[in-house]
Write a protein that holds these residues in place. Structure first.
Motif, mmCIF file in Angstrom:
data_model
loop_
_atom_site.group_PDB
_atom_site.id
_atom_site.type_symbol
_atom_site.label_atom_id
_atom_site.label_comp_id
_atom_site.label_asym_id
_atom_site.label_seq_id
_atom_site.Cartn_x
_atom_site.Cartn_y
_atom_site.Cartn_z
ATOM 1 N N LEU A 164 0.819 -1.204 0.000
ATOM 2 C CA LEU A 164 0.000 0.000 0.000
ATOM 3 C C LEU A 164 0.856 1.259 0.000
ATOM 4 N N ALA A 165 1.967 1.225 0.719
ATOM 5 C CA ALA A 165 2.842 2.390 0.766
ATOM 6 C C ALA A 165 3.425 2.674 -0.618
ATOM 7 N N ASP A 166 3.764 1.626 -1.365
ATOM 8 C CA ASP A 166 4.314 1.808 -2.707
ATOM 9 C C ASP A 166 3.246 2.324 -3.670
ATOM 10 N N ILE A 167 2.017 1.817 -3.533
ATOM 11 C CA ILE A 167 0.920 2.291 -4.377
ATOM 12 C C ILE A 167 0.651 3.767 -4.094
ATOM 13 N N ALA A 168 0.669 4.145 -2.811
ATOM 14 C CA ALA A 168 0.449 5.546 -2.438
ATOM 15 C C ALA A 168 1.487 6.445 -3.098
ATOM 16 N N ALA A 169 2.757 6.053 -3.032
ATOM 17 C CA ALA A 169 3.827 6.861 -3.615
ATOM 18 C C ALA A 169 3.687 6.950 -5.136
ATOM 19 N N ALA A 170 3.358 5.818 -5.773
ATOM 20 C CA ALA A 170 3.246 5.782 -7.235
ATOM 21 C C ALA A 170 2.087 6.634 -7.736
ATOM 22 N N CYS A 171 1.055 6.783 -6.916
ATOM 23 C CA CYS A 171 -0.144 7.521 -7.337
ATOM 24 C C CYS A 171 -0.149 8.967 -6.879
ATOM 25 N N GLY A 172 0.945 9.426 -6.277
ATOM 26 C CA GLY A 172 1.066 10.837 -5.939
ATOM 27 C C GLY A 172 0.617 11.222 -4.552
ATOM 28 N N PHE A 173 0.262 10.256 -3.694
ATOM 29 C CA PHE A 173 -0.129 10.571 -2.322
ATOM 30 C C PHE A 173 1.122 10.733 -1.457
ATOM 31 N N SER A 174 1.025 11.565 -0.425
ATOM 32 C CA SER A 174 2.205 11.842 0.388
ATOM 33 C C SER A 174 2.630 10.633 1.208
ATOM 34 N N ASP A 175 1.693 9.789 1.609
ATOM 35 C CA ASP A 175 2.023 8.561 2.328
ATOM 36 C C ASP A 175 0.787 7.658 2.330
ATOM 37 N N GLN A 176 0.894 6.509 2.983
ATOM 38 C CA GLN A 176 -0.206 5.546 2.987
ATOM 39 C C GLN A 176 -1.439 6.099 3.689
ATOM 40 N N ALA A 177 -1.234 6.856 4.753
ATOM 41 C CA ALA A 177 -2.374 7.423 5.479
ATOM 42 C C ALA A 177 -3.134 8.414 4.600
ATOM 43 N N HIS A 178 -2.407 9.166 3.807
ATOM 44 C CA HIS A 178 -3.038 10.114 2.889
ATOM 45 C C HIS A 178 -3.873 9.376 1.854
ATOM 46 N N LEU A 179 -3.324 8.294 1.305
ATOM 47 C CA LEU A 179 -4.071 7.453 0.365
ATOM 48 C C LEU A 179 -5.343 6.920 1.019
ATOM 49 N N THR A 180 -5.211 6.389 2.218
ATOM 50 C CA THR A 180 -6.358 5.794 2.900
ATOM 51 C C THR A 180 -7.462 6.812 3.127
ATOM 52 N N ARG A 181 -7.085 8.007 3.553
ATOM 53 C CA ARG A 181 -8.072 9.037 3.860
ATOM 54 C C ARG A 181 -8.851 9.450 2.615
ATOM 55 N N LEU A 182 -8.162 9.712 1.506
ATOM 56 C CA LEU A 182 -8.845 10.177 0.300
ATOM 57 C C LEU A 182 -9.537 9.032 -0.436
ATOM 58 N N PHE A 183 -8.979 7.840 -0.362
ATOM 59 C CA PHE A 183 -9.611 6.678 -0.989
ATOM 60 C C PHE A 183 -10.953 6.389 -0.318
ATOM 61 N N LYS A 184 -10.993 6.429 1.003
ATOM 62 C CA LYS A 184 -12.236 6.162 1.718
ATOM 63 C C LYS A 184 -13.246 7.272 1.470
ATOM 64 N N ARG A 185 -12.766 8.516 1.366
ATOM 65 C CA ARG A 185 -13.672 9.631 1.120
ATOM 66 C C ARG A 185 -14.383 9.467 -0.222
ATOM 67 N N THR A 245 -14.567 6.367 -2.106
ATOM 68 C CA THR A 245 -15.167 5.052 -2.364
ATOM 69 C C THR A 245 -15.986 4.509 -1.205
ATOM 70 N N GLY A 246 -15.770 5.050 0.003
ATOM 71 C CA GLY A 246 -16.454 4.531 1.173
ATOM 72 C C GLY A 246 -15.735 3.376 1.823
ATOM 73 N N LEU A 247 -14.621 2.929 1.239
ATOM 74 C CA LEU A 247 -13.837 1.814 1.759
ATOM 75 C C LEU A 247 -12.384 2.225 1.914
ATOM 76 N N THR A 248 -11.697 1.604 2.847
ATOM 77 C CA THR A 248 -10.253 1.796 2.917
ATOM 78 C C THR A 248 -9.605 0.974 1.809
ATOM 79 N N PRO A 249 -8.378 1.297 1.406
ATOM 80 C CA PRO A 249 -7.703 0.487 0.388
ATOM 81 C C PRO A 249 -7.574 -0.984 0.790
ATOM 82 N N GLY A 250 -7.323 -1.229 2.087
ATOM 83 C CA GLY A 250 -7.198 -2.611 2.553
ATOM 84 C C GLY A 250 -8.504 -3.381 2.402
ATOM 85 N N LYS A 251 -9.605 -2.762 2.757
ATOM 86 C CA LYS A 251 -10.908 -3.428 2.626
ATOM 87 C C LYS A 251 -11.272 -3.620 1.163
#
Length: 268
Positions: A231-252, A254-260
């Motif tokens: 997940l950390a590598d996907i976050a970096a590749a997609c332009g997010f500052s870190d995994q937490a940033h990816l999780t926050r905007l992804f859930k906003r 899609t309604g789901l966390t990246p892990g779910k």
């Protein structure tokens, strides 16, 4: 005081002062801020004025002023220090005559503008906010400051349908979604001013360029979640500052966390 990477001459400051007394001085650029707590008193244009909590304080280039607490509790504020070029960029299309905007008052009782100053300052101070969003928010703040309070101002320019420029901007965002792409560069590539691009982009697509950038990044992350990448590598590749940033905007979005979301794909 934190310098910002865009527009070359924009700095942000958040500070609290109790006993500080600023001697009379002036700035080469504009200063715009909001009082978070307490109250500040300063002499401006021959008058002693007070900016209490929730109000906007400002100075224009070359205007001498001082500053100290209005009482023993002092004051806290968030401030922007702005090169005149930033105001000139924001003013193009809003002023009846070309030139730098001028503001007579040193204190503005405008709760909405104060809230915009606060929100924009927080966004510009956050490492999770992209350069494109920072520039868009700052441009939006400055244009509304000018349109509401400049001594001489015109009407908002009419929106026009610049389909080719908007489509070009979309292509650039989708090709460079992993980069921290500045709004100014995107606008130059599209052939419009930043202010014009934001307005016609939102009219045509229903969202700002930085909103479209975030949507594109989430879409690309969803595609990559079908694989086994970290997940950390996907976050970096997609332009997010870190995994937490990816999780926050992804859930906003899609309604789901990246892990779910990944687990749902695996179960299906």
């Amino acid at each position: 005081m934190t310098p910002l990477p865009f527009w070359g001459g924009v700095e942000v400051l958040r500070a609290r002062f109790v006993t500080q007394r600023f001697s009379k001085h002036s700035h080469e650029g504009y200063a715009l801020g909001c009082i978070e707590d307490g109250a500040m008193r300063f002499r401006y244009r021959g008058e002693s004025v007070v900016a209490p909590r929730g109000q906007v304080n400002l100075v224009v280039p070359g205007e001498p002023h001082d500053g100290h607490g209005a009482d023993e509790s002092g004051w806290a504020y968030r401030m922007f220090y702005l090169d005149p070029g930033a105001l000139l960029e924001a003013a193009g299309g809003l002023m009846r005559r070309p030139g730098m905007p001028h503001f007579r008052a040193g204190v503005l009782d405008d709760p909405q503008l104060a809230a915009w100053v606060d929100m924009t300052h927080r966004a510009l101070s956050s490492p999770d906010v992209s350069s494109m969003e920072k520039e868009t928010r700052l441009l939006w703040l400055l244009t509304h400051w000018i349109s509401r309070h400049a001594d001489e101002r015109g009407e908002w320019p009419k929106r026009s349908n610049e389909h080719g420029a908007v489509n070009r901007a979309r292509e650039i965002i989708r090709a460079r979604f992993g980069e921290d792409l500045p709004l100014g560069e995107l606008a130059r590539e599209a052939g419009l001013s930043p202010f014009h691009l934001v307005r016609v982009f939102e009219k045509q697509l229903g969202m700002t360029p930085h909103g479209y950038l975030t949507q594109t990044r989430v879409e690309r992350a969803r595609e990559q979640l079908s694989g086994n990448g970290r997940l950390a590598d996907i976050a970096a590749a997609c332009g997010f500052s870190d995994q937490a940033h990816l999780t926050r905007l992804f859930k906003r979005q899609t309604g789901l966390t990246p892990g779910k979301y990944r687990k749902m794909l695996q179960n299906s």
